[in-house]
Design an enzyme around this catalytic site. Structure first.
Site, PDB file in Angstrom:
ATOM      1  N   HIS A  48     105.625  51.047  39.287  1.00 34.33           N
ATOM      2  CA  HIS A  48     104.663  49.837  39.925  1.00 34.33           C
ATOM      3  C   HIS A  48     104.491  50.345  41.214  1.00 34.33           C
ATOM      4  CE1 HIS A  48     103.892  45.990  42.144  1.00 34.33           C
ATOM      5  NE2 HIS A  48     102.961  45.937  41.253  1.00 34.33           N
TER       6      HIS A  48
ATOM      7  N   HIS B 281      99.331  40.024  35.384  1.00 30.64           N
ATOM      8  CA  HIS B 281      99.831  39.693  36.617  1.00 30.64           C
ATOM      9  C   HIS B 281     100.842  38.395  36.549  1.00 30.64           C
ATOM     10  CE1 HIS B 281      99.123  39.491  40.975  1.00 30.64           C
ATOM     11  NE2 HIS B 281      99.281  40.745  40.949  1.00 30.64           N
TER      12      HIS B 281
END
Length: 383
Positions: free
Chosen positions: A286, A186
């Site tokens: 994504h 992340h």
């Protein structure tokens, strides 16, 4: 046929939908949003629609894309590219409906019959991931993704590394070796810790390591790759083919993850995927977003031979008030079975939006912002 009207809807949990209507009544939908910056992207979308697209023929999409991108002296970045992305999605939806074909047929036709998807487990601060993993596998998913850590110090303790290892071990023990487990750093893991973590996690065979460092530190990916054989993925915060060019030429990244609502939409991500194919790099778009973004991803996945897998946000920890299927008149279009979804056959993006639900939920205030984390000394940590 001309564009005669558009509407924007902020809807929960954190999405912005765009509805574009043409003079013959054809409607196209897009999802132009940056999570936590919906109002900013809304303003950019209005500016592009009002200055360039109102009154125009919607069909010459490439020309419209180039006009929106190159028509301003300043270009690129998450806000502008997300606004362009949502408009581009809506234009492709209109074009597919005009020609009565799914978008992927207009992009060269299908390269596969179905698309593998993965399911999120855990949350921002992952916990109870072993049980969650077993539940999702029992529900039919064959691939999962989880956050590796919560916030980390610039150089953290052995215990912090062990916590991350233990979480992945729990999931691997729960699901066995037939299930793939992506591990998302992340961008919250500093480079020194990323080098430690990729090495420590490797015995549990992650599917990939996602965004091991922030994109502004992509020059460190080569050094990190020397500490692992696990495939490295990145790209959710990269917004055009020019952003991806350097990671392709560097040769470190194995999987790219452009976002169809951030990286210029269908037009741009199809080009990024073609560039990736030339470098033997896989594509896994994504998409922790809504149904329009997911439908757009599926169109590019369908016609890109190097598509690996597709992210989708059903039951993700952000979707506490509304979920992906809530806004669809026919949720069966995303029927998850055996870890796959079938290619849609309806024209355009292949989905039918439940406009009543959109209008009703847009009446409620939506003000989602990501958390701002702090370390124990008060300094700001990456979320």
């Amino acid at each position: 046929m001309r564009i005669v009207e558009y509407e924007l809807f902020e809807v929960p949990p954190r999405w912005l939908f765009l509805k574009v209507t043409t003079s013959d009544g054809t409607v196209g939908w897009g999802e132009p949003v940056v999570e936590g910056r919906a109002k900013t992207v809304r303003a950019a979308t209005e500016e592009l629609m009002d200055n360039y697209l109102m009154g125009e023929d919607p069909l010459p999409i490439e020309n419209h894309w180039q006009t929106m991108y190159r028509g301003g002296f300043y270009r690129g970045g998450p806000i502008l590219m997300s606004a362009i992305a949502g408009i581009d999605q809506a234009l492709w939806d209109i074009k597919g409906k005009h020609y009565n074909a799914p978008v992927y047929e207009l992009l060269g036709g299908k390269a596969r019959n179905r698309i593998r998807v993965y399911q999120w487990i855990g949350g921002d601060r992952p916990a109870d991931v072993g049980q969650a993993a077993a539940e999702k596998v029992n529900a039919g998913f064959t691939a999962l993704k989880m956050n590796a850590t919560s916030e980390m110090r610039l150089v953290d303790t052995p215990a912090a590394v062990e916590d991350a290892v233990e979480r992945l071990a729990q999931v691997r023990d729960a699901v066995g070796d037939d299930v793939d487990i992506g591990v998302d750093f992340h961008g919250r893991v500093p480079k020194p810790m990323a080098k430690r973590l990729v090495d420590a996690l490797e015995p549990y065979d992650p599917f990939f390591i996602e965004e091991p460092v922030l994109p502004e530190h992509n020059d460190a990916l080569g050094e990190i790759a020397q500490h692992t054989t696990t495939p490295i993925a990145t790209g959710e915060r990269m917004y055009s083919r020019w952003d991806f060019k350097e990671v392709f030429e560097d040769g470190t990244v194995d999987i790219i993850q452009p976002d169809l609502s951030h990286a210029g939409g269908i037009t741009e991500v199809k080009k990024i995927a073609a560039m990736a194919e030339a470098y033997d790099v896989a594509v896994a778009p994504h998409c922790p977003l809504g149904p329009i973004a997911l439908a757009s991803c599926v169109q590019v996945d369908a016609c890109s031979p190097n598509t690996l897998i597709q992210e989708q946000s059903l039951d993700i920890h952000y979707n506490e008030t509304s979920d992906v299927l809530d806004y669809l008149a026919d949720p069966d279009v995303f029927d998850y079975h055996e870890g796959y979804i079938d290619l849609p056959t309806n024209p355009g993006l292949g989905i039918s939006i439940d406009e009543g639900t959109v209008y009703e939920r847009a009446e409620h205030e939506v003000d989602w912002h990501n958390p701002v984390w702090h370390r124990d000394d008060g300094s700001v940590a990456e979320w």
